[in-house]
Design a protein around this motif. Structure first.
Motif, mmCIF file in Angstrom:
data_model
loop_
_atom_site.group_PDB
_atom_site.id
_atom_site.type_symbol
_atom_site.label_atom_id
_atom_site.label_comp_id
_atom_site.label_asym_id
_atom_site.label_seq_id
_atom_site.Cartn_x
_atom_site.Cartn_y
_atom_site.Cartn_z
ATOM 1 N N TYR A 116 1.066 -0.961 0.062
ATOM 2 C CA TYR A 116 -0.138 0.039 -0.017
ATOM 3 C C TYR A 116 0.836 1.362 -0.129
ATOM 4 O O TYR A 116 2.002 1.360 0.621
ATOM 5 N N ARG A 117 0.702 2.282 -0.940
ATOM 6 C CA ARG A 117 1.293 3.284 -1.107
ATOM 7 C C ARG A 117 0.312 4.372 -0.917
ATOM 8 O O ARG A 117 -0.631 4.483 -1.649
ATOM 9 N N LYS A 118 0.709 5.334 -0.069
ATOM 10 C CA LYS A 118 -0.236 6.689 0.109
ATOM 11 C C LYS A 118 0.670 8.046 -0.196
ATOM 12 O O LYS A 118 1.734 8.165 0.582
ATOM 13 N N SER A 131 -3.687 7.304 -3.452
ATOM 14 C CA SER A 131 -3.127 5.954 -2.855
ATOM 15 C C SER A 131 -3.226 4.928 -3.816
ATOM 16 O O SER A 131 -4.097 4.696 -4.605
ATOM 17 N N VAL A 132 -2.471 3.643 -3.516
ATOM 18 C CA VAL A 132 -3.057 2.690 -4.461
ATOM 19 C C VAL A 132 -2.537 1.409 -3.452
ATOM 20 O O VAL A 132 -1.610 1.517 -2.731
ATOM 21 N N LEU A 188 -4.999 -3.754 -8.779
ATOM 22 C CA LEU A 188 -4.848 -2.358 -8.112
ATOM 23 C C LEU A 188 -5.916 -1.869 -7.880
ATOM 24 O O LEU A 188 -7.037 -1.754 -8.458
ATOM 25 N N ALA A 189 -5.998 -1.028 -6.683
ATOM 26 C CA ALA A 189 -7.285 -0.331 -6.406
ATOM 27 C C ALA A 189 -6.754 1.212 -5.937
ATOM 28 O O ALA A 189 -5.576 1.159 -5.076
ATOM 29 N N PHE A 190 -7.281 2.303 -6.424
ATOM 30 C CA PHE A 190 -6.603 3.769 -6.178
ATOM 31 C C PHE A 190 -7.611 4.256 -5.013
ATOM 32 O O PHE A 190 -8.795 3.786 -4.913
ATOM 33 N N GLY A 191 -7.092 5.086 -4.021
ATOM 34 C CA GLY A 191 -7.786 5.842 -3.214
ATOM 35 C C GLY A 191 -7.269 7.250 -3.269
ATOM 36 O O GLY A 191 -6.474 7.643 -4.011
ATOM 37 N N GLY A 192 -8.360 8.256 -2.841
ATOM 38 C CA GLY A 192 -8.351 9.445 -2.832
ATOM 39 C C GLY A 192 -8.403 10.095 -4.361
ATOM 40 O O GLY A 192 -8.326 11.425 -4.634
#
Length: 332
Positions: free
Chosen positions: A228-230, A243-244, A260-264
């Motif tokens: 997880y990268r943010k 984030s991903v 893959l899932a993106f956040g933000g």
């Protein structure tokens, strides 16, 4: 804060029955989001149904290798659990990337998924907000929207969902278990949250009175490489600008599995299905990754203040995949 009733439930059945018999009720778990919204006047439940005592506070391994996480498991306990850390590290990393240690000690797994947007116009009752008051308008459209959505938004709402955990659960193909007076059902985590459309007041597919009882981590993603990268404005206690959550299985130089899932970036965790399809079965070269991410992010519709999110999301996802594909490959 207006007066409200209070019911403390001891079983799932008591909780759902109490909700059904108290119009205007809301469930109360850790309260780290709901109580804040009540203080702001954004939420005004007539009754709180306290579910903190429900027997949903365990993490259990299933015979097929799946792991069930009860809805009232606290964030700190979830992040530290050896089964989660060992088999789905992306989930542990996502929890640790959110909030502070004090909040993780109180916040629950189910409540994390159900937290409301941190859009300042949603939290300010003096401003119009279709999510808070349907039909009133979206103040963010014509105001400051640096932190808002670039994917899947509508003219009715450009808010983003704040959960880090939800992004990781979408990437590992988890399911969310729901129980209501009509029975129980499971929903894929990637489909649990909604895009705003013309009903932005509905964050999720939950029906009135349904209760999140648990989350199931599936065996087919257990043990795969994940990260997880943010990216955020400060090093801690801040919500994602982008984030991903990335999961990969590299064998013989080929991506056998990638998710893959993106956040933000959107009103819900954004599962990057186009990028996954482009990468699956290929060698994960930098060029292939860039092309796949370009194809995914081509659907972005940035606003005046947040166009930076598109190259930022590309960069953070490319970095995550580079980290995973550089790791030692699994052996058959």
């Amino acid at each position: 804060m207006k007066p409200f009733g209070y019911v403390r439930a001891a079983t799932v059945e008591e909780a759902t029955d109490a909700y059904a018999h108290h119009p205007g009720a809301q469930y109360l778990g850790g309260g780290t989001n709901l109580v804040d919204l009540m203080k702001l006047g954004v939420a005004a439940p007539d009754t709180l149904v306290d579910i903190a005592a429900l027997p949903l506070d365990t993490v259990e391994e299933r015979p097929d290798g799946a792991v069930w996480i009860g809805a009232t498991v606290r964030g700190s306990d979830l992040a530290a659990h050896p089964l989660v850390r060992g088999r789905w590290p992306v989930v542990s990393q996502a929890v640790l990337a959110g909030a502070s240690g004090q909040l993780r000690n109180a916040a629950t797994t189910g409540g994390n998924l159900l937290q409301r947007t941190r859009c300042p116009y949603f939290q300010d009752t003096s401003k119009p907000c279709n999510k808070r008051t349907p039909g009133s308008g979206c103040a963010a459209l014509a105001a400051s929207h640096r932190d808002h959505a670039v994917l899947g938004h509508s003219s009715h709402c450009i808010a983003t969902h704040p959960s880090d955990l939800a992004v990781a659960l979408a990437a590992v193909d988890a399911t969310v278990e729901l129980t209501g007076t009509a029975g129980s059902r499971s929903v894929p985590a990637a489909e649990f949250h909604r895009l705003p459309g013309d009903r932005p007041e509905r964050d999720t597919v939950i029906e009135p009175g349904e209760l999140v009882t648990g989350v199931l981590l599936p065996p087919h993603t257990a043990g795969l490489l994940s990260v997880y990268r943010k990216v955020r404005d400060r090093a801690s206690y801040a919500f994602a600008l982008a984030s991903v959550a990335a999961v990969a299985d590299v064998r013989d130089g080929t991506l056998r599995h990638v998710s893959l899932a993106f956040g933000g970036l959107a009103h819900r965790p954004w599962r990057a299905r186009r990028a996954e399809a482009a990468l699956r079965g290929t060698a994960p070269t930098a060029s292939a990754v860039d092309q796949a991410l370009d194809a995914e992010l081509a659907r972005a519709r940035p606003l005046g203040d947040n166009a930076y999110k598109v190259p930022l999301a590309h960069a953070v996802a490319a970095d995550a995949l580079a980290r995973l594909t550089a790791a030692p490959a699994r052996e058959d």
